[in-house]
Design an enzyme around this catalytic site. Structure first.
Site, mmCIF file in Angstrom:
data_model
loop_
_atom_site.group_PDB
_atom_site.id
_atom_site.type_symbol
_atom_site.label_atom_id
_atom_site.label_comp_id
_atom_site.label_asym_id
_atom_site.label_seq_id
_atom_site.Cartn_x
_atom_site.Cartn_y
_atom_site.Cartn_z
ATOM 1 C CE LYS A 164 -3.457 2.493 2.743
ATOM 2 N NZ LYS A 164 -4.243 2.518 3.987
ATOM 3 N N PRO A 178 4.774 8.181 1.210
ATOM 4 C CG PRO A 178 4.013 9.462 -0.586
ATOM 5 C CD PRO A 178 4.347 9.546 0.879
ATOM 6 C CG ASN A 179 8.452 6.462 -2.917
ATOM 7 O OD1 ASN A 179 7.975 5.639 -3.691
ATOM 8 N ND2 ASN A 179 8.518 7.763 -3.188
ATOM 9 N NE ARG A 180 6.054 -0.006 2.736
ATOM 10 C CZ ARG A 180 4.923 0.019 2.049
ATOM 11 N NH1 ARG A 180 4.472 1.173 1.582
ATOM 12 N NH2 ARG A 180 4.248 -1.079 1.810
ATOM 13 C CG LEU A 181 11.469 7.587 1.782
ATOM 14 C CD1 LEU A 181 11.995 8.678 0.850
ATOM 15 C CD2 LEU A 181 12.642 6.919 2.519
#
Length: 215
Positions: free
Chosen positions: A10, A191-194
């Site tokens: 997700k 977003p982007n696991r950041l």
């Protein structure tokens, strides 16, 4: 039995948490997040939280309970003092609370020490509970082994007859705890696991040290 979950993904895009925009006191940020989630994110039981204790067997154990009040001092919930969690807290009051509000892509992790609240406060909350919940506190010897569900239902019927037309007093083994926090971590999915992670740690002068953590 085996199932590969590696494709469960997700993208988190519903908010941000910036260090230069957070309040000095983490309880204010908790209040703001709680109210936002409760009002705008269609979350059932926003006050549901996981409390983790260290068991008498040395293993950590988490279970979901309901937060009933929060103040600048801490977080209050109610339980059976003779339950597993009650026995754990009696032996080691260091606990961890966590809230995960998936619809808002937010999580809060709270480290603190649990202590029993004043008896009159537990009395007041017990009196406000529905009668069925009051009887339930008398019926259940929480965490103890029972033969079957009929045992509970029969005991409930007996207590309903016993207390018909009478006030139900709070049992002494049931009441509230306050968790006084010394560390809170706020997590906002990005977003982007950041992801954004902001940690508050209570200092000796009772001010809060605020730091950003790497995701």
């Amino acid at each position: 039995m085996e199932k590969d979950l590696s494709d469960y993904r997700k993208s988190y895009e519903k908010g941000e948490l910036l260090l230069n925009k957070v309040p000095e006191n983490p309880l204010e940020l908790f209040r703001d997040w709680f109210m936002e989630v409760d009002a705008h994110f269609n979350t059932e039981e926003t006050n549901a939280m996981t409390i983790s204790t260290v068991g008498l067997d040395g293993y950590p154990k988490g279970r979901v309970v309901l937060l009933k009040r929060y103040t600048y001092e801490g977080f209050i919930f109610y339980t059976n003092y003779n339950s597993d969690k009650g026995k754990d807290i009696e032996a080691n009051p260091n606990v961890c609370l966590s809230f995960f509000w998936h619809t808002a892509e937010r999580q809060i992790i709270i480290k603190g020490q649990a202590e029993k609240i004043a008896e009159n406060l537990s009395d007041g909350y017990f009196e406000s509970r529905p009668r069925g919940s009051q009887l339930g506190a008398l019926v259940s010897n929480q965490s103890e082994v029972i033969n079957d569900r009929n045992t509970l239902e029969q005991k409930l019927k007996e207590l309903e007859q016993q207390y018909e037309g009478k006030e139900i007093e709070r049992p002494k083994h049931w009441g509230g705890y306050m968790v006084r926090p010394f560390e809170l971590e706020f997590w906002q999915g990005r977003p982007n696991r950041l992801h954004d992670r902001i940690r508050y740690q209570l200092q000796e002068d009772y001010n809060w040290k605020i730091e950003r953590l790497s995701p």
